[in-house]
Scaffold this motif. Structure first.
Motif, PDB file in Angstrom:
ATOM      1  N   VAL A   1       4.469  14.780   0.017  1.00 46.73           N
ATOM      2  CA  VAL A   1       4.832  16.790  -0.047  1.00 46.73           C
ATOM      3  C   VAL A   1       6.632  15.813   0.112  1.00 46.73           C
ATOM      4  N   CYS A   2       7.634  17.612  -0.355  1.00 42.07           N
ATOM      5  CA  CYS A   2       9.309  16.877  -0.363  1.00 42.07           C
ATOM      6  C   CYS A   2       9.511  16.662   1.289  1.00 42.07           C
ATOM      7  N   ASP A   3       9.879  16.212   2.118  1.00 39.71           N
ATOM      8  CA  ASP A   3      10.489  15.293   2.609  1.00 39.71           C
ATOM      9  C   ASP A   3      11.214  16.293   3.457  1.00 39.71           C
TER      10      ASP A   3
ATOM     11  N   THR B   1       4.050   6.703  -0.688  1.00 38.47           N
ATOM     12  CA  THR B   1       4.911   5.394  -0.975  1.00 38.47           C
ATOM     13  C   THR B   1       5.288   5.569  -0.012  1.00 38.47           C
ATOM     14  N   GLY B   2       4.997   5.991   1.379  1.00 35.64           N
ATOM     15  CA  GLY B   2       5.587   5.451   2.460  1.00 35.64           C
ATOM     16  C   GLY B   2       6.817   6.105   2.863  1.00 35.64           C
ATOM     17  N   GLY B   3       7.625   6.218   1.581  1.00 38.36           N
ATOM     18  CA  GLY B   3       9.184   6.741   2.245  1.00 38.36           C
ATOM     19  C   GLY B   3       9.349   7.579   2.080  1.00 38.36           C
ATOM     20  N   PRO B   4      10.636   9.259   2.156  1.00 35.65           N
ATOM     21  CA  PRO B   4      10.785  10.261   2.016  1.00 35.65           C
ATOM     22  C   PRO B   4      10.962  11.175   0.665  1.00 35.65           C
TER      23      PRO B   4
END
Length: 240
Positions: free
Chosen positions: A43-45, A56-59
């Motif tokens: 989802v969009c952070d 991916t683990g990142g925002p």
């Protein structure tokens, strides 16, 4: 426990949105569950809208949040605003189905977990007092209160005040939505001490452009909030 079992024998639990019998209170039957678009996966952070691809683990951010600066830090949504989700929001908002706030808070709690810090203050997007009199309750305040109980975090129902009765956002384009709510909110002077130097989590029922939440977030940040995040029951997506 015996009394509860006896009540369920006489009044067995029914689906939240139809007359089908279910196994637990405040549940959805299989058919209605399939028609309820829960948000999951990547989802969009910033706004919580689902995105294609794997986590991916990142925002990551959606195109809208990359194009429009958001005054809040992070955002999540429990559902997409279509099918059974839209039906439940309309029932909560206009149909006196205040009982829907309890299960909805559970869905909000699940979606909001990445945003919840131990010192977070939860607050709803407010209604203008004239609209509150007509409707008799603020659906966002019901959601915020129930979420606060589940998360065991403080909830301030009147942290923000809508200082003018803005017209409905429905039918307006993005620019008109932002103009309509510009400087429409202020922090309650009796409550501003509660958010000084701490994160605030704003709660609303539906996010479309994000204009209302942006105006609320700007008001909080201007009066000393350390950070503002947002959680909504439903997110309007472009392909909805």
């Amino acid at each position: 426990m015996r009394m509860q079992a006896a009540v369920q024998l006489v009044y067995p639990p029914q689906c939240l949105t139809c007359d089908a019998l279910v196994t637990t209170d405040f549940g959805l039957c299989a058919a209605c569950w399939r028609e309820t678009p829960f948000v999951s996966g990547l989802v969009c952070d910033c706004c919580g809208v689902p995105l294609p691809g794997e986590e991916t683990g990142g925002p990551v951010q959606c195109d809208d949040c990359l194009a429009v600066a958001r005054p809040w830090s992070r955002g999540r949504a429990a559902l997409l605003y279509w099918d059974n989700a839209r039906k439940m929001v309309m029932a909560l908002k206009h149909g006196d189905r205040v009982d829907l706030a309890r299960p909805a808070a559970g869905w909000l709690h699940r979606a909001a977990r990445p945003l919840l810090a131990p010192d977070t203050l939860i607050a709803p997007v407010p209604l203008h007092w004239t609209r509150l009199i007509r409707r008799r309750y603020n659906q966002s305040a019901l959601l915020a209160a129930a979420l606060g109980r589940l998360a065991d975090l403080p909830h301030c129902p009147d942290l923000l005040i809508r200082r003018r009765n803005t017209r409905s956002q429905e039918g307006r384009d993005r620019s008109a939505r932002f103009v309509n709510v510009h400087e429409a909110f202020r922090v309650n002077r009796k409550r501003d001490w509660m958010m000084q130097g701490r994160p605030v989590l704003l709660v609303d029922d539906v996010m479309t452009s994000g204009a209302t939440l942006a105006a609320c977030a700007e008001a909080c940040l201007a009066e000393g909030a350390a950070r503002v995040d947002v959680i909504v029951l439903c997110r309007v997506a472009k392909d909805a």
